[in-house]
Write a protein that holds these residues in place. Structure first.
Motif, PDB file in Angstrom:
ATOM      1  N   GLY A   1      12.306  22.907  13.889  1.00 34.72           N
ATOM      2  CA  GLY A   1      11.105  23.715  13.692  1.00 34.72           C
ATOM      3  C   GLY A   1      11.012  24.822  14.734  1.00 34.72           C
ATOM      4  N   ILE A   2      10.606  25.994  14.309  1.00 31.96           N
ATOM      5  CA  ILE A   2      10.473  27.142  15.212  1.00 31.96           C
ATOM      6  C   ILE A   2       9.059  27.153  15.770  1.00 31.96           C
ATOM      7  N   VAL A   3       8.948  27.235  17.102  1.00 31.55           N
ATOM      8  CA  VAL A   3       7.635  27.198  17.729  1.00 31.55           C
ATOM      9  C   VAL A   3       7.299  28.484  18.483  1.00 31.55           C
ATOM     10  N   ALA A   4       8.310  29.284  18.846  1.00 25.95           N
ATOM     11  CA  ALA A   4       8.051  30.522  19.594  1.00 25.95           C
ATOM     12  C   ALA A   4       9.277  31.431  19.507  1.00 25.95           C
ATOM     13  N   THR A   5       9.028  32.740  19.689  1.00 30.09           N
ATOM     14  CA  THR A   5      10.119  33.724  19.636  1.00 30.09           C
ATOM     15  C   THR A   5       9.907  34.819  20.674  1.00 30.09           C
TER      16      THR A   5
ATOM     17  N   CYS B   1      20.648  31.342   7.473  1.00 27.26           N
ATOM     18  CA  CYS B   1      19.430  30.635   7.076  1.00 27.26           C
ATOM     19  C   CYS B   1      18.476  30.469   8.263  1.00 27.26           C
ATOM     20  N   ARG B   2      18.993  30.286   9.477  1.00 26.50           N
ATOM     21  CA  ARG B   2      18.142  30.162  10.666  1.00 26.50           C
ATOM     22  C   ARG B   2      17.546  31.513  11.045  1.00 26.50           C
ATOM     23  N   ARG B   3      18.350  32.588  10.928  1.00 25.98           N
ATOM     24  CA  ARG B   3      17.829  33.929  11.212  1.00 25.98           C
ATOM     25  C   ARG B   3      16.701  34.276  10.233  1.00 25.98           C
ATOM     26  N   ALA B   4      16.878  33.901   8.973  1.00 21.45           N
ATOM     27  CA  ALA B   4      15.834  34.145   7.970  1.00 21.45           C
ATOM     28  C   ALA B   4      14.570  33.350   8.292  1.00 21.45           C
ATOM     29  N   ALA B   5      14.740  32.121   8.774  1.00 20.06           N
ATOM     30  CA  ALA B   5      13.584  31.294   9.138  1.00 20.06           C
ATOM     31  C   ALA B   5      12.839  31.897  10.329  1.00 20.06           C
ATOM     32  N   VAL B   6      13.567  32.447  11.289  1.00 20.57           N
ATOM     33  CA  VAL B   6      12.938  33.094  12.449  1.00 20.57           C
ATOM     34  C   VAL B   6      12.164  34.327  11.988  1.00 20.57           C
ATOM     35  N   ARG B   7      12.760  35.120  11.124  1.00 24.72           N
ATOM     36  CA  ARG B   7      12.069  36.301  10.576  1.00 24.72           C
ATOM     37  C   ARG B   7      10.771  35.869   9.894  1.00 24.72           C
TER      38      ARG B   7
ATOM     39  N   PHE C   1       9.003  33.121  10.391  1.00 26.70           N
ATOM     40  CA  PHE C   1       8.064  32.667  11.419  1.00 26.70           C
ATOM     41  C   PHE C   1       7.329  33.867  12.022  1.00 26.70           C
ATOM     42  N   CYS C   2       8.075  34.909  12.377  1.00 22.52           N
ATOM     43  CA  CYS C   2       7.464  36.104  12.973  1.00 22.52           C
ATOM     44  C   CYS C   2       6.479  36.748  12.011  1.00 22.52           C
ATOM     45  N   LEU C   3       6.885  36.940  10.764  1.00 25.39           N
ATOM     46  CA  LEU C   3       5.998  37.570   9.778  1.00 25.39           C
ATOM     47  C   LEU C   3       4.765  36.708   9.516  1.00 25.39           C
ATOM     48  N   ASP C   4       4.929  35.398   9.462  1.00 28.73           N
ATOM     49  CA  ASP C   4       3.779  34.504   9.274  1.00 28.73           C
ATOM     50  C   ASP C   4       2.827  34.582  10.458  1.00 28.73           C
TER      51      ASP C   4
ATOM     52  N   GLY D   1       3.698  29.818  17.905  1.00 33.06           N
ATOM     53  CA  GLY D   1       3.004  29.224  16.764  1.00 33.06           C
ATOM     54  C   GLY D   1       1.694  28.580  17.182  1.00 33.06           C
ATOM     55  N   GLY D   2       0.707  28.640  16.292  1.00 31.36           N
ATOM     56  CA  GLY D   2      -0.659  28.204  16.568  1.00 31.36           C
ATOM     57  C   GLY D   2      -0.810  26.895  17.307  1.00 31.36           C
ATOM     58  N   LYS D   3      -0.215  25.832  16.817  1.00 32.17           N
ATOM     59  CA  LYS D   3      -0.431  24.528  17.460  1.00 32.17           C
ATOM     60  C   LYS D   3       0.334  24.370  18.770  1.00 32.17           C
ATOM     61  N   HIS D   4       1.163  25.340  19.111  1.00 34.18           N
ATOM     62  CA  HIS D   4       1.935  25.268  20.355  1.00 34.18           C
ATOM     63  C   HIS D   4       1.399  26.215  21.432  1.00 34.18           C
ATOM     64  N   ARG D   5       0.341  26.954  21.112  1.00 37.12           N
ATOM     65  CA  ARG D   5      -0.239  27.863  22.096  1.00 37.12           C
ATOM     66  C   ARG D   5      -0.887  27.061  23.215  1.00 37.12           C
ATOM     67  N   GLY D   6      -0.925  27.669  24.392  1.00 36.93           N
ATOM     68  CA  GLY D   6      -1.536  27.011  25.538  1.00 36.93           C
ATOM     69  C   GLY D   6      -0.584  26.083  26.286  1.00 36.93           C
ATOM     70  N   GLN D   7       0.692  26.080  25.908  1.00 35.62           N
ATOM     71  CA  GLN D   7       1.682  25.219  26.562  1.00 35.62           C
ATOM     72  C   GLN D   7       2.622  26.022  27.460  1.00 35.62           C
TER      73      GLN D   7
END
Length: 192
Positions: free
Chosen positions: A80-84, A22-28, A30-33, A119-125
């Motif tokens: 929550g996934i923020v980066a990959t 389920c976590r691997r699917a969530a990461v996939r 996130f990447c596709l989104d 992820g968008g709101k985490h950019r610039g960090q």
């Protein structure tokens, strides 16, 4: 994996290939989104097959440690996934390896850095910088001599990011800019 040095507090680094399905699917997802958000491109099997392999636990996964691969996700305390970011051997992409065979006579010594997304709101960090530096260290630890990546030529911020991270542009065409970085001191001279 636990939080690594320099990672902002509140985030953890997950090694995706050994995470539950389920976590691997969530990461996939996130990447596709992120691909859809940044590039306006939906899923294409020919472009995103490596993401499909995140679901594989066995020999089919390019990201497994038995294949000298890796894939990480930075996550918040609530999951929550923020980066990959991921790595796999360039030999896994025979057409690409053939296109650059003069530069890389042994594609088995070249790691490809892939799917570095924040992820968008985490950019610039500086999360992308942290992940790419971590991936570079892991590629070196896995015995690769060179780290290769490509980016869309129309993404000037990506081009600047990779150049600022010590990567060298060595080819550009068909909307793609190709970069690499020597991981061994004696390799650096051969890429100049």
């Amino acid at each position: 994996m636990s939080t690594k040095t320099g990672l902002p507090s509140g985030l953890s680094c997950m090694f995706v290939p050994v995470a539950p399905q389920c976590r691997r699917a969530a990461v996939r997802r996130f990447c596709l989104d992120t691909i859809k958000e940044v590039y306006g491109t939906g899923y294409r099997a020919d472009w995103h097959a490596d993401l499909d392999l995140l679901a594989d636990e066995g020999a089919g996964s390019w990201f497994g440690s038995y294949e000298r691969g890796a894939f990480w996700a930075l996550t918040t305390a609530d999951g929550g996934i923020v980066a990959t970011a991921g790595l796999y051997c360039l030999a896994r992409k025979p057409d690409l390896a053939a296109a650059f065979s003069a530069r890389y006579p042994d594609a088995g010594n070249v790691a490809q850095l892939v799917r570095v997304y924040v992820g968008g709101k985490h950019r610039g960090q500086r999360l992308g910088r942290w992940l790419s530096s971590f991936a570079e260290s892991e590629a070196r630890r896995l015995g690769f001599e060179t780290l290769y990546l490509h980016a869309s030529s129309d993404r000037s911020e990506a081009i600047s990011f990779w150049e600022g991270s010590g990567f060298t542009v060595f080819a550009s065409g068909d909307g793609t800019t190709h970069f690499d970085k020597a991981l061994r001191v004696d390799q650096a001279k051969s890429h100049e």
